[in-house]
Motif scaffolding. Structure first.
Motif, PDB file in Angstrom:
ATOM      1  N   ILE A  53       0.842  -1.204   0.000  1.00 40.67           N
ATOM      2  CA  ILE A  53       0.000   0.000   0.000  1.00 40.67           C
ATOM      3  C   ILE A  53       0.876   1.252   0.000  1.00 40.67           C
ATOM      4  CG2 ILE A  53      -1.606   1.362   1.404  1.00 40.67           C
ATOM      5  CD1 ILE A  53      -2.831  -1.303   2.329  1.00 40.67           C
ATOM      6  N   GLY A  54       1.925   1.219   0.813  1.00 38.91           N
ATOM      7  CA  GLY A  54       2.848   2.352   0.851  1.00 38.91           C
ATOM      8  C   GLY A  54       3.520   2.589  -0.487  1.00 38.91           C
ATOM      9  N   THR A  55       3.938   1.511  -1.130  1.00 38.26           N
ATOM     10  CA  THR A  55       4.611   1.636  -2.438  1.00 38.26           C
ATOM     11  C   THR A  55       3.664   2.186  -3.495  1.00 38.26           C
ATOM     12  OG1 THR A  55       6.026  -0.262  -1.867  1.00 38.26           O
ATOM     13  CG2 THR A  55       5.905   0.372  -4.191  1.00 38.26           C
ATOM     14  N   ILE A  56       2.434   1.683  -3.523  1.00 41.10           N
ATOM     15  CA  ILE A  56       1.442   2.174  -4.489  1.00 41.10           C
ATOM     16  C   ILE A  56       1.169   3.666  -4.263  1.00 41.10           C
ATOM     17  CG2 ILE A  56      -0.981   2.014  -5.206  1.00 41.10           C
ATOM     18  CD1 ILE A  56      -0.792  -1.011  -4.551  1.00 41.10           C
ATOM     19  N   SER A  57       0.994   4.043  -2.991  1.00 46.21           N
ATOM     20  CA  SER A  57       0.715   5.442  -2.671  1.00 46.21           C
ATOM     21  C   SER A  57       1.884   6.347  -3.062  1.00 46.21           C
ATOM     22  CB  SER A  57       0.422   5.583  -1.169  1.00 46.21           C
ATOM     23  OG  SER A  57      -0.007   6.887  -0.871  1.00 46.21           O
ATOM     24  N   MET A  58       3.121   5.879  -2.822  1.00 46.26           N
ATOM     25  CA  MET A  58       4.285   6.685  -3.199  1.00 46.26           C
ATOM     26  C   MET A  58       4.407   6.802  -4.712  1.00 46.26           C
ATOM     27  SD  MET A  58       5.818   8.180  -0.782  1.00 46.26           S
ATOM     28  CE  MET A  58       7.244   8.715  -1.738  1.00 46.26           C
ATOM     29  N   THR A  59       4.036   5.739  -5.437  1.00 45.22           N
ATOM     30  CA  THR A  59       4.049   5.797  -6.904  1.00 45.22           C
ATOM     31  C   THR A  59       3.053   6.836  -7.405  1.00 45.22           C
ATOM     32  OG1 THR A  59       4.624   3.443  -7.005  1.00 45.22           O
ATOM     33  CG2 THR A  59       3.759   4.455  -9.018  1.00 45.22           C
ATOM     34  N   LEU A  60       1.861   6.848  -6.809  1.00 49.97           N
ATOM     35  CA  LEU A  60       0.861   7.857  -7.167  1.00 49.97           C
ATOM     36  C   LEU A  60       1.355   9.257  -6.815  1.00 49.97           C
ATOM     37  CD1 LEU A  60      -2.408   6.069  -5.953  1.00 49.97           C
ATOM     38  CD2 LEU A  60      -1.654   6.414  -8.321  1.00 49.97           C
ATOM     39  N   TYR A  61       2.089   9.358  -5.692  1.00 52.54           N
ATOM     40  CA  TYR A  61       2.617  10.668  -5.312  1.00 52.54           C
ATOM     41  C   TYR A  61       3.642  11.168  -6.326  1.00 52.54           C
ATOM     42  CZ  TYR A  61       5.278  14.365  -3.353  1.00 52.54           C
ATOM     43  OH  TYR A  61       5.920  15.573  -3.217  1.00 52.54           O
ATOM     44  N   VAL A  62       4.532  10.281  -6.773  1.00 53.58           N
ATOM     45  CA  VAL A  62       5.549  10.678  -7.760  1.00 53.58           C
ATOM     46  C   VAL A  62       4.882  11.185  -9.036  1.00 53.58           C
ATOM     47  CG1 VAL A  62       7.401   9.827  -9.240  1.00 53.58           C
ATOM     48  CG2 VAL A  62       7.323   9.140  -6.836  1.00 53.58           C
ATOM     49  N   MET A  63       3.832  10.521  -9.463  1.00 61.76           N
ATOM     50  CA  MET A  63       3.092  10.972 -10.646  1.00 61.76           C
ATOM     51  C   MET A  63       2.451  12.344 -10.398  1.00 61.76           C
ATOM     52  SD  MET A  63       1.328   7.272 -11.490  1.00 61.76           S
ATOM     53  CE  MET A  63       0.237   7.914 -12.753  1.00 61.76           C
ATOM     54  N   HIS A  64       1.928  12.531  -9.185  1.00 65.02           N
ATOM     55  CA  HIS A  64       1.312  13.813  -8.829  1.00 65.02           C
ATOM     56  C   HIS A  64       2.362  14.925  -8.744  1.00 65.02           C
ATOM     57  CE1 HIS A  64      -0.759  16.872  -6.459  1.00 65.02           C
ATOM     58  NE2 HIS A  64       0.208  16.772  -5.563  1.00 65.02           N
ATOM     59  N   ALA A  65       3.531  14.615  -8.162  1.00 63.39           N
ATOM     60  CA  ALA A  65       4.568  15.632  -7.956  1.00 63.39           C
ATOM     61  C   ALA A  65       5.052  16.234  -9.267  1.00 63.39           C
ATOM     62  CB  ALA A  65       5.741  15.020  -7.182  1.00 63.39           C
ATOM     63  N   ARG A  66       5.007  15.444 -10.335  1.00 65.79           N
ATOM     64  CA  ARG A  66       5.451  15.955 -11.640  1.00 65.79           C
ATOM     65  C   ARG A  66       4.504  17.016 -12.196  1.00 65.79           C
ATOM     66  NH1 ARG A  66       6.930  10.106 -14.455  1.00 65.79           N
ATOM     67  NH2 ARG A  66       8.849   9.709 -13.258  1.00 65.79           N
ATOM     68  N   ARG A  67       3.278  17.054 -11.665  1.00 67.09           N
ATOM     69  CA  ARG A  67       2.272  17.974 -12.208  1.00 67.09           C
ATOM     70  C   ARG A  67       2.045  19.198 -11.317  1.00 67.09           C
ATOM     71  NH1 ARG A  67      -0.443  12.927 -12.707  1.00 67.09           N
ATOM     72  NH2 ARG A  67      -1.827  13.526 -10.975  1.00 67.09           N
ATOM     73  N   THR A  68       2.704  19.252 -10.154  1.00 64.23           N
ATOM     74  CA  THR A  68       2.494  20.380  -9.252  1.00 64.23           C
ATOM     75  C   THR A  68       3.769  21.195  -9.094  1.00 64.23           C
ATOM     76  OG1 THR A  68       1.791  21.018  -7.023  1.00 64.23           O
ATOM     77  CG2 THR A  68       3.059  19.002  -7.208  1.00 64.23           C
ATOM     78  N   GLY A  69       3.590  22.483  -8.873  1.00 65.40           N
ATOM     79  CA  GLY A  69       4.753  23.360  -8.745  1.00 65.40           C
ATOM     80  C   GLY A  69       5.289  23.441  -7.332  1.00 65.40           C
ATOM     81  N   SER A  70       4.565  22.888  -6.366  1.00 68.40           N
ATOM     82  CA  SER A  70       5.008  22.974  -4.970  1.00 68.40           C
ATOM     83  C   SER A  70       4.837  21.631  -4.264  1.00 68.40           C
ATOM     84  CB  SER A  70       4.217  24.055  -4.224  1.00 68.40           C
ATOM     85  OG  SER A  70       2.823  23.820  -4.356  1.00 68.40           O
ATOM     86  N   PRO A  71       5.581  20.598  -4.674  1.00 63.97           N
ATOM     87  CA  PRO A  71       5.438  19.269  -4.061  1.00 63.97           C
ATOM     88  C   PRO A  71       5.989  19.235  -2.642  1.00 63.97           C
ATOM     89  CG  PRO A  71       7.296  19.290  -5.565  1.00 63.97           C
ATOM     90  CD  PRO A  71       6.620  20.616  -5.713  1.00 63.97           C
ATOM     91  N   VAL A  72       5.362  18.449  -1.772  1.00 58.75           N
ATOM     92  CA  VAL A  72       5.858  18.346  -0.394  1.00 58.75           C
ATOM     93  C   VAL A  72       7.185  17.588  -0.347  1.00 58.75           C
ATOM     94  CG1 VAL A  72       3.627  18.551   0.748  1.00 58.75           C
ATOM     95  CG2 VAL A  72       4.387  16.307  -0.024  1.00 58.75           C
TER      96      VAL A  72
END
Length: 491
Positions: A230-249
């Motif tokens: 679950i952690g790995t899947i969530s982090m994969t989704l986060y990496v995809m999200h981070a590429r589209r945002t200008g202020s990633p956490v």
């Protein structure tokens, strides 16, 4: 004392409180469990709530510091940690203890990255190596003095004091921080990435918690595997999200910087191997050699002695050899001393074990100082909060992975030898495995440019001075040679 020395000491004191507290409880678990009416096994699961809290809240630390100011957030983090400590001391049952540990984790999640951010924004880059030695030492000596200190307090006083001693330290830290640290904050804080924080929090919590309990027998393997998945899947989704945002956490674009990339990837591998040591060594001493927890703690304290000895020499060594060459060689040297633990037997003199741990602690501490410092060599001031967050998350995952790899290696050896009880014979392969992983980090340090971090280490100034000296000497020799030839012609 000037700020260049005082601020690192303030930050180090807070980090020492957090690092020691996270390990000091280990020896006191039976006493705490008996007092609040639960089993040590249940209490171990409750303690991992601290790790979960760290994983969830560390990604928010950078934005929070930019928005409200690093000094204010750092002071509040100490306060939250103190409230959690009081809650732990007053706990009447396991539920109270869980809530208190979550509060401590929230404070700890802000203390470490924001403490580094305070340093980076308050200290000149030329003084950063010396400053980072103060921050590195707590992370090294906390895990080794925590268990014996916990055992001593629990045996001769009461387990409640394990948490209550944080109160005077925390109050002093808040006072010193508010008095001596400048109220620096970002003039234009970025938009808060709530969706990214949720994804990263679930991802890091699943991976860190899953790895931390893997091999310890606290949860069934399917549940552990499910948490990591679950952690790995969530982090994969986060990496995809981070590429589209200008202020990633969590800003993975920082990995484009060669020094940050080496610090994150090489540092992860090095910390993974070294992070297994505080887990494996006490088990070897107690289960394998039959020492008491207090005796075991006194032996493993040798690593802290070596770490303290490094503090005064780190800057000189890095200045003399440079980050790239020193970190590459030292990664291998540190790994050799880690592997040497595989040679310990019941008949090995404790003095020899102590010496090996002292010297190994020196080299490990030197490496941690370099890893922590070179990470920020190419980072722009506006990116510092993101950088400290990324580095802190990486360290937390590496430590969790180190414990998981160490535990898995011991379990695998027990299966191979068809034994069910821990003995000294099942530990050597584990030390060899984690040592090899640590040694592999040398490859990533070698990939850095030859002049990596020279503006921090001061090596560039040394090289320029040496080059000028050589040029001056050459000019003088040429001049003298010309004069001799002229004298010969006149003669």
């Amino acid at each position: 004392m000037d700020k260049q020395r005082l601020i690192p000491l303030i930050v180090a004191t807070a980090l020492f409180m957090e690092n020691m507290d996270s390990t000091v409880i280990a020896t006191s678990l039976p006493a705490i469990a008996a007092d609040i009416g639960t089993s040590p096994l249940t209490l171990k699961l409750a303690i991992t709530s601290y790790l979960l809290s760290l994983a969830v809240f560390i990604p928010a630390s950078g934005w929070t510091a930019d928005r409200f100011g690093a000094r204010m957030v750092f002071s509040i983090a100490i306060g939250v940690f103190m409230i959690g400590s009081i809650g732990c001391a007053l706990s009447q049952n396991v539920h109270h203890f869980v809530i208190a540990r979550i509060l401590q984790g929230m404070g700890g999640a802000m203390m470490t990255p924001v403490g580094r951010l305070v340093l980076l924004r308050s200290i000149d880059k030329s003084a950063l190596v010396n400053a980072m030695t103060w921050v590195t030492v707590p992370a090294l000596i906390g895990p080794v003095i925590g268990p014996p200190l916990g055992g001593f307090i629990t045996t001769y006083f009461s387990w409640h004091w394990i948490f209550l001693i944080n109160i005077p330290i925390g109050l002093l830290g808040i006072f010193m921080a508010m008095k001596y640290i400048d109220p620096i904050k970002s003039e234009d804080p970025e938009r808060f990435d709530l969706y990214g924080l949720v994804l990263a929090g679930i991802g890091l919590a699943g991976i860190a918690f899953g790895l931390s309990v893997a091999g310890l027998g606290l949860l069934p393997w399917p549940i552990v595997a499910g948490l990591v998945a679950i952690g790995t899947i969530s982090m994969t989704l986060y990496v995809m999200h981070a590429r589209r945002t200008g202020s990633p956490v969590l800003d993975f674009s920082l990995l484009r910087l060669s020094t940050m990339r080496a610090s994150i990837i090489g540092g992860f591998l090095f910390r993974l191997g070294i992070g297994a040591l505080p887990f494996l060594l006490p088990l070897l001493m107690q289960e394998g050699f039959g020492l008491t927890p207090f005796q075991s703690g006194l032996v493993t304290f040798a690593s802290a002695v070596g770490a303290m000895g490094m503090k005064t020499l780190a800057a000189r060594i890095i200045r003399a050899f440079g980050f790239r060459y020193m970190m590459t060689v030292n990664a291998v040297v540190s790994a050799v001393f880690l592997a040497a633990c595989a040679l310990f037997t019941v008949t090995t003199p404790l003095l020899l074990i102590f010496i090996i741990l002292v010297v190994g602690g020196f080299f490990r501490s030197l490496q941690f100082t370099a890893i922590n410092t070179v990470a920020y060599a190419e980072v722009e001031p506006a990116q510092m909060s993101r950088a400290t967050t990324l580095v802190s998350v990486n360290q937390q995952l590496a430590i969790s992975a180190g414990v998981a790899v160490g535990a898995f290696s011991v379990e695998s050896t027990m299966l191979y030898q068809h034994v069910t009880e821990l003995s000294a014979d099942v530990f050597p392969p584990a030390f060899i495995v984690v040592a090899i992983i640590s040694a592999v980090s040398a490859y990533f340090f070698w990939q850095m440019p030859d002049d990596a971090g020279h503006e921090i280490s001061g090596r560039k100034a040394v090289e320029i001075s040496s080059r000028k000296g050589a040029e001056k000497a050459a000019t003088k020799a040429a001049s003298e040679g010309t004069g001799d030839a002229r004298d010969q012609r006149l003669g």
